[in-house]
Design a protein around this motif. Structure first.
Motif, PDB file in Angstrom:
ATOM      1  N   GLU A   1      24.361 -14.077  -1.268  1.00  0.00           N
ATOM      2  CA  GLU A   1      23.494 -14.429  -2.279  1.00  0.00           C
ATOM      3  C   GLU A   1      22.322 -13.106  -2.728  1.00  0.00           C
ATOM      4  O   GLU A   1      21.941 -12.249  -1.858  1.00  0.00           O
ATOM      5  N   LEU A   2      22.192 -12.999  -4.085  1.00  0.00           N
ATOM      6  CA  LEU A   2      21.224 -12.024  -4.607  1.00  0.00           C
ATOM      7  C   LEU A   2      19.890 -12.576  -4.501  1.00  0.00           C
ATOM      8  O   LEU A   2      19.498 -13.692  -4.762  1.00  0.00           O
ATOM      9  N   CYS A   3      18.989 -11.772  -3.641  1.00  0.00           N
ATOM     10  CA  CYS A   3      17.753 -11.997  -3.262  1.00  0.00           C
ATOM     11  C   CYS A   3      16.639 -11.363  -4.464  1.00  0.00           C
ATOM     12  O   CYS A   3      15.509 -11.931  -4.370  1.00  0.00           O
ATOM     13  N   THR A   4      17.005 -10.629  -5.262  1.00  0.00           N
ATOM     14  CA  THR A   4      16.251 -10.033  -6.081  1.00  0.00           C
ATOM     15  C   THR A   4      16.500 -10.246  -7.664  1.00  0.00           C
ATOM     16  O   THR A   4      17.725 -10.514  -7.758  1.00  0.00           O
ATOM     17  N   LYS A   5      15.559 -10.051  -8.568  1.00  0.00           N
ATOM     18  CA  LYS A   5      15.737 -10.197 -10.027  1.00  0.00           C
ATOM     19  C   LYS A   5      15.671  -8.907 -10.687  1.00  0.00           C
ATOM     20  O   LYS A   5      14.488  -8.320 -10.475  1.00  0.00           O
ATOM     21  N   ASP A   6      16.573  -8.218 -11.233  1.00  0.00           N
ATOM     22  CA  ASP A   6      16.318  -6.657 -11.669  1.00  0.00           C
ATOM     23  C   ASP A   6      15.374  -6.945 -12.808  1.00  0.00           C
ATOM     24  O   ASP A   6      15.117  -7.650 -13.595  1.00  0.00           O
ATOM     25  N   HIS A   7      14.341  -5.779 -12.602  1.00  0.00           N
ATOM     26  CA  HIS A   7      13.397  -5.618 -13.514  1.00  0.00           C
ATOM     27  C   HIS A   7      13.818  -4.661 -14.664  1.00  0.00           C
ATOM     28  O   HIS A   7      13.829  -3.397 -14.792  1.00  0.00           O
ATOM     29  N   SER A   8      14.821  -5.162 -15.611  1.00  0.00           N
ATOM     30  CA  SER A   8      15.392  -4.485 -16.781  1.00  0.00           C
ATOM     31  C   SER A   8      15.440  -5.434 -17.963  1.00  0.00           C
ATOM     32  O   SER A   8      15.154  -6.499 -18.086  1.00  0.00           O
ATOM     33  N   VAL A   9      15.639  -4.486 -19.244  1.00  0.00           N
ATOM     34  CA  VAL A   9      16.011  -5.253 -20.311  1.00  0.00           C
ATOM     35  C   VAL A   9      17.132  -6.292 -20.059  1.00  0.00           C
ATOM     36  O   VAL A   9      16.845  -7.199 -20.876  1.00  0.00           O
ATOM     37  N   VAL A  10      17.978  -5.884 -19.958  1.00  0.00           N
ATOM     38  CA  VAL A  10      19.192  -6.856 -19.914  1.00  0.00           C
ATOM     39  C   VAL A  10      18.721  -8.330 -19.015  1.00  0.00           C
ATOM     40  O   VAL A  10      19.230  -9.167 -19.449  1.00  0.00           O
TER      41      VAL A  10
ATOM     42  N   GLU B   1       4.079  -3.671  -9.883  1.00  0.00           N
ATOM     43  CA  GLU B   1       3.683  -4.625  -8.749  1.00  0.00           C
ATOM     44  C   GLU B   1       5.153  -4.882  -8.014  1.00  0.00           C
ATOM     45  O   GLU B   1       5.913  -5.241  -8.796  1.00  0.00           O
ATOM     46  N   ALA B   2       5.383  -4.497  -7.045  1.00  0.00           N
ATOM     47  CA  ALA B   2       6.338  -4.946  -6.270  1.00  0.00           C
ATOM     48  C   ALA B   2       6.626  -6.326  -6.130  1.00  0.00           C
ATOM     49  O   ALA B   2       5.595  -6.992  -5.758  1.00  0.00           O
ATOM     50  N   ASP B   3       7.870  -6.958  -6.425  1.00  0.00           N
ATOM     51  CA  ASP B   3       8.024  -8.412  -5.897  1.00  0.00           C
ATOM     52  C   ASP B   3       8.306  -8.390  -4.431  1.00  0.00           C
ATOM     53  O   ASP B   3       9.049  -7.632  -4.122  1.00  0.00           O
TER      54      ASP B   3
ATOM     55  N   LEU C   1       0.847  -1.200   0.020  1.00  0.00           N
ATOM     56  CA  LEU C   1       0.142  -0.260  -0.016  1.00  0.00           C
ATOM     57  C   LEU C   1       0.726   1.237   0.177  1.00  0.00           C
ATOM     58  O   LEU C   1       0.577   2.217  -0.530  1.00  0.00           O
ATOM     59  N   ALA C   2       1.868   1.172   0.699  1.00  0.00           N
ATOM     60  CA  ALA C   2       2.914   2.349   0.818  1.00  0.00           C
ATOM     61  C   ALA C   2       3.519   2.852  -0.516  1.00  0.00           C
ATOM     62  O   ALA C   2       3.627   3.921  -1.093  1.00  0.00           O
ATOM     63  N   LEU C   3       3.926   1.523  -1.405  1.00  0.00           N
ATOM     64  CA  LEU C   3       4.539   1.670  -2.439  1.00  0.00           C
ATOM     65  C   LEU C   3       3.442   2.245  -3.547  1.00  0.00           C
ATOM     66  O   LEU C   3       4.076   3.159  -4.520  1.00  0.00           O
ATOM     67  N   GLN C   4       2.161   1.685  -3.578  1.00  0.00           N
ATOM     68  CA  GLN C   4       1.185   2.159  -4.448  1.00  0.00           C
ATOM     69  C   GLN C   4       0.875   3.649  -4.116  1.00  0.00           C
ATOM     70  O   GLN C   4       0.742   4.446  -5.193  1.00  0.00           O
ATOM     71  N   ARG C   5       1.032   4.232  -2.863  1.00  0.00           N
ATOM     72  CA  ARG C   5       0.518   5.693  -2.684  1.00  0.00           C
ATOM     73  C   ARG C   5       1.626   6.412  -3.004  1.00  0.00           C
ATOM     74  O   ARG C   5       1.499   7.294  -3.863  1.00  0.00           O
TER      75      ARG C   5
ATOM     76  N   HIS D   1      11.052  -5.143  -3.914  1.00  0.00           N
ATOM     77  CA  HIS D   1      11.877  -4.328  -4.981  1.00  0.00           C
ATOM     78  C   HIS D   1      11.071  -4.053  -6.360  1.00  0.00           C
ATOM     79  O   HIS D   1      10.254  -5.010  -6.322  1.00  0.00           O
ATOM     80  N   VAL D   2      11.409  -3.062  -6.610  1.00  0.00           N
ATOM     81  CA  VAL D   2      10.622  -2.528  -7.931  1.00  0.00           C
ATOM     82  C   VAL D   2      11.824  -2.012  -8.797  1.00  0.00           C
ATOM     83  O   VAL D   2      12.584  -0.949  -8.200  1.00  0.00           O
ATOM     84  N   GLY D   3      12.143  -2.579  -9.981  1.00  0.00           N
ATOM     85  CA  GLY D   3      13.307  -1.769 -10.677  1.00  0.00           C
ATOM     86  C   GLY D   3      14.653  -2.633 -10.495  1.00  0.00           C
ATOM     87  O   GLY D   3      14.497  -3.793 -10.373  1.00  0.00           O
ATOM     88  N   ASP D   4      15.841  -2.069 -10.689  1.00  0.00           N
ATOM     89  CA  ASP D   4      17.025  -2.577 -10.839  1.00  0.00           C
ATOM     90  C   ASP D   4      18.020  -2.238  -9.536  1.00  0.00           C
ATOM     91  O   ASP D   4      19.163  -2.613  -9.338  1.00  0.00           O
ATOM     92  N   SER D   5      17.402  -1.572  -8.505  1.00  0.00           N
ATOM     93  CA  SER D   5      18.037  -1.584  -7.347  1.00  0.00           C
ATOM     94  C   SER D   5      17.846  -2.948  -6.683  1.00  0.00           C
ATOM     95  O   SER D   5      16.938  -3.729  -6.796  1.00  0.00           O
ATOM     96  N   ARG D   6      18.941  -3.453  -5.734  1.00  0.00           N
ATOM     97  CA  ARG D   6      18.977  -4.745  -5.367  1.00  0.00           C
ATOM     98  C   ARG D   6      18.975  -5.055  -3.879  1.00  0.00           C
ATOM     99  O   ARG D   6      19.421  -4.003  -3.299  1.00  0.00           O
ATOM    100  N   VAL D   7      18.683  -6.391  -3.440  1.00  0.00           N
ATOM    101  CA  VAL D   7      18.784  -6.790  -2.109  1.00  0.00           C
ATOM    102  C   VAL D   7      19.692  -7.957  -2.199  1.00  0.00           C
ATOM    103  O   VAL D   7      19.409  -8.871  -3.023  1.00  0.00           O
ATOM    104  N   TYR D   8      20.629  -8.039  -1.405  1.00  0.00           N
ATOM    105  CA  TYR D   8      21.388  -9.201  -1.135  1.00  0.00           C
ATOM    106  C   TYR D   8      21.364  -9.758   0.406  1.00  0.00           C
ATOM    107  O   TYR D   8      21.254  -8.875   1.172  1.00  0.00           O
TER     108      TYR D   8
END
Length: 245
Positions: free
Chosen positions: A127-136, A170-172, A70-74, A112-119
């Motif tokens: 260990e990388l916990c997120t997958k970038d939302h990116s063309v690459v 939509e946030a993962d 909800l916070a991210l949607q706001r 996450h949303v986008g290509d900022s990451r969480v490890y």
């Protein structure tokens, strides 16, 4: 739910940019990084909007996945409502972790949303916990390019999901158990654009409250081309404390 003791640190650096459009939040139970885009004023304002939306969840021991969404949607709605040419096209990525109570004991919500990451880091293993939302990342998933070539691909900076621009994102969100001694690192792509995972894994060890400062300083030392922002948090044992560098 019993309280979880936390130790954390945060740091940010301008790099070779004229100003810093990154923002971060390190306030229990939420630890997050936002990387603004869309012009000097607009990018910073977009990142600030998402950090302030998440700040509304702080001040108690835990939050919920629903509250995070909800916070991210706001924040997404606020950014889309920006007016003025200096904020046209403003948007931001976000990545972080939050302690949540979903009825099964304390857990980390990695979002996450986008290509900022969480490890996730534990006993020397990163260990990388997120997958970038990116063309690459989409090209990697489809088998068109390798992980090794991604860092120099001409479309490496194009993201497919962000707050404030494009289709409503939509946030993962992934839940993970709280493990004492395990730490999480949230960062903007200014860090991962300069340091590989092996180097990040080495620098995130040691004193928790100084890990973010070490990482940001290292990225600057190698000529950071972008803003660099890092937040590191570890679950007890240990007294709750925080350091910002």
């Amino acid at each position: 739910m019993p309280p979880v003791e936390l130790t954390w640190g945060a740091a940010t650096a301008v790099g070779q940019r004229e100003d810093n459009q990154d923002r971060y939040l390190a306030a229990p139970p939420v630890f997050a990084v936002a990387d603004g885009m869309g012009g000097h004023v607009g990018g910073a304002a977009a990142a600030e909007a998402v950090v302030e939306a998440l700040r509304s969840l702080t001040g108690s021991g835990t939050t919920t996945v629903a509250a995070i969404r909800l916070a991210l949607q706001r924040a997404d709605g606020e950014i889309r409502a920006f007016h003025g040419p200096d904020k046209a096209g403003a948007g931001t990525t976000v990545a972080g972790v939050a302690l949540v109570d979903e009825g099964e004991g304390p857990q980390w919500a990695v979002f996450h949303v986008g290509d900022s990451r969480v490890y996730r880091w534990h006993e020397g293993c990163l260990e990388l916990c997120t997958k970038d939302h990116s063309v690459v990342q989409e090209l990697i998933d489809a088998g068109y390019i390798s992980d090794e070539s991604a860092g120099t691909h001409p479309q490496r900076h194009i993201i497919t999901r962000a707050l404030g621009v494009g289709p409503r994102p939509e946030a993962d969100v992934v839940l993970s158990p709280v493990v004492p001694g395990e730490r999480y690192l949230a960062c903007s792509d200014g860090l991962t654009g300069e340091l590989d995972d092996g180097r990040i894994g080495l620098l995130v060890g040691g004193e928790v409250d100084q890990a973010a400062t070490r990482l940001a300083a290292e990225a600057e030392n190698v000529g950071a081309r972008d803003n660099v922002t890092v937040v590191v948090v570890e679950a007890g044992p240990g007294a709750a404390a925080g350091v910002v560098g």
